[in-house]
Enzyme design. Sequence first.
Site, short mmCIF file in Angstrom:
data_model
loop_
_atom_site.label_atom_id
_atom_site.label_comp_id
_atom_site.label_asym_id
_atom_site.label_seq_id
_atom_site.Cartn_x
_atom_site.Cartn_y
_atom_site.Cartn_z
N GLY A 94 0.79 -1.23 0.00
CA GLY A 94 0.00 0.00 0.00
C GLY A 94 0.82 1.27 0.00
O GLY A 94 1.82 1.40 -0.72
N ILE A 95 0.40 2.22 0.81
CA ILE A 95 1.07 3.52 0.89
C ILE A 95 2.51 3.36 1.33
O ILE A 95 3.42 4.00 0.79
CB ILE A 95 0.30 4.45 1.84
CG1 ILE A 95 -1.04 4.86 1.22
CG2 ILE A 95 1.12 5.68 2.19
CD1 ILE A 95 -1.95 5.62 2.16
N ASN A 122 4.33 4.93 9.39
CA ASN A 122 3.23 4.66 8.47
C ASN A 122 2.29 3.56 8.95
O ASN A 122 1.11 3.56 8.62
CB ASN A 122 3.81 4.27 7.10
CG ASN A 122 2.76 3.69 6.17
OD1 ASN A 122 1.91 4.40 5.65
ND2 ASN A 122 2.81 2.37 5.96
N ILE A 144 -3.68 0.57 11.88
CA ILE A 144 -4.78 -0.38 11.76
C ILE A 144 -6.10 0.36 11.86
O ILE A 144 -6.25 1.31 12.63
CB ILE A 144 -4.69 -1.48 12.84
CG1 ILE A 144 -5.72 -2.58 12.58
CG2 ILE A 144 -4.86 -0.90 14.25
CD1 ILE A 144 -5.54 -3.81 13.45
N TYR A 176 -9.91 4.61 15.41
CA TYR A 176 -9.00 5.02 14.35
C TYR A 176 -8.81 6.54 14.31
O TYR A 176 -7.68 7.04 14.28
CB TYR A 176 -9.55 4.53 13.00
CG TYR A 176 -8.65 4.81 11.83
CD1 TYR A 176 -7.43 4.15 11.67
CD2 TYR A 176 -9.04 5.71 10.83
CE1 TYR A 176 -6.62 4.38 10.58
CE2 TYR A 176 -8.24 5.95 9.72
CZ TYR A 176 -7.03 5.28 9.61
OH TYR A 176 -6.22 5.52 8.51
N PRO A 197 -3.76 11.18 4.41
CA PRO A 197 -4.36 10.68 3.17
C PRO A 197 -5.88 10.60 3.25
O PRO A 197 -6.45 10.30 4.30
CB PRO A 197 -3.76 9.28 3.02
CG PRO A 197 -2.52 9.30 3.87
CD PRO A 197 -2.85 10.20 5.02
N ILE A 232 -7.47 6.38 -0.80
CA ILE A 232 -6.32 5.97 -1.61
C ILE A 232 -6.54 4.54 -2.09
O ILE A 232 -6.92 3.66 -1.31
CB ILE A 232 -5.01 6.05 -0.79
CG1 ILE A 232 -4.81 7.45 -0.21
CG2 ILE A 232 -3.82 5.65 -1.66
CD1 ILE A 232 -4.63 8.56 -1.23
#
Length: 233
Positions: free
Chosen positions: A14-15, A69, A72, A133, A163, A166
Amino acid sequence: MTQQRVLITGGASGIGAAIAERCRAEGYEPVVIDRVGDGIIADLSSPEATAEALQEALKGGPITRLVNNVGIVVPASVEKQTLAELELAVSLNLRCALQCLQAVLPGMQDAGFGRVLNVSSRAALGKDLRSAYAATKAGLLGFTRVWALELGEHGITCNAIGPGPISTELFNKANPPGAPRTQKIIDSIPLKRIGLPEDVAQSAAFFLDERSGFITGQTLYVCGGMTVGFAPV
């Protein structure tokens, strides 16, 4: 050059993988810690495993660039969000970031140079079904500001990126291309497209650059304009 080593947590996909690839293109040596992949394998939700992985990462020399980075998402309504989910999100999204910085900080201070980048989220501004989150990603923004104030005298900058939608494997699984829900998300984005991991990596490269030394404590939302009208000016 040891100054060119950059630690990327959750950099196997991913990112994180896009940032690692961009770092290679920029001439850095990415040091990736993740549960899978070709880098250092570790479960970063465990403080003990994180400590061991960081010790392994530093065997190659000081690390003066850090990308926090790993993270979860544990989606649930406020009524159903469990304490165990909250504790997991705090450990992986917040504790890990602090632990990683503390491990690499002596090398940054010795070098009189450092770049710290925290990958937050647009959800830090508020998003339904994201109590754990959003709270932890907002916490990363608090870390960013405090670390910028404390570490600036050592030539260390600390910034964050947030972000929006994405196109990663995880996102596409939850939002299949062509699905009405996915189209609704696209329609809400001023640029009328889902972002790519490379879009985030472009912003990461800017903050990690040695020439970005007079920018610190800032948050950049990489969201196609979704935060216009929501983020503070």
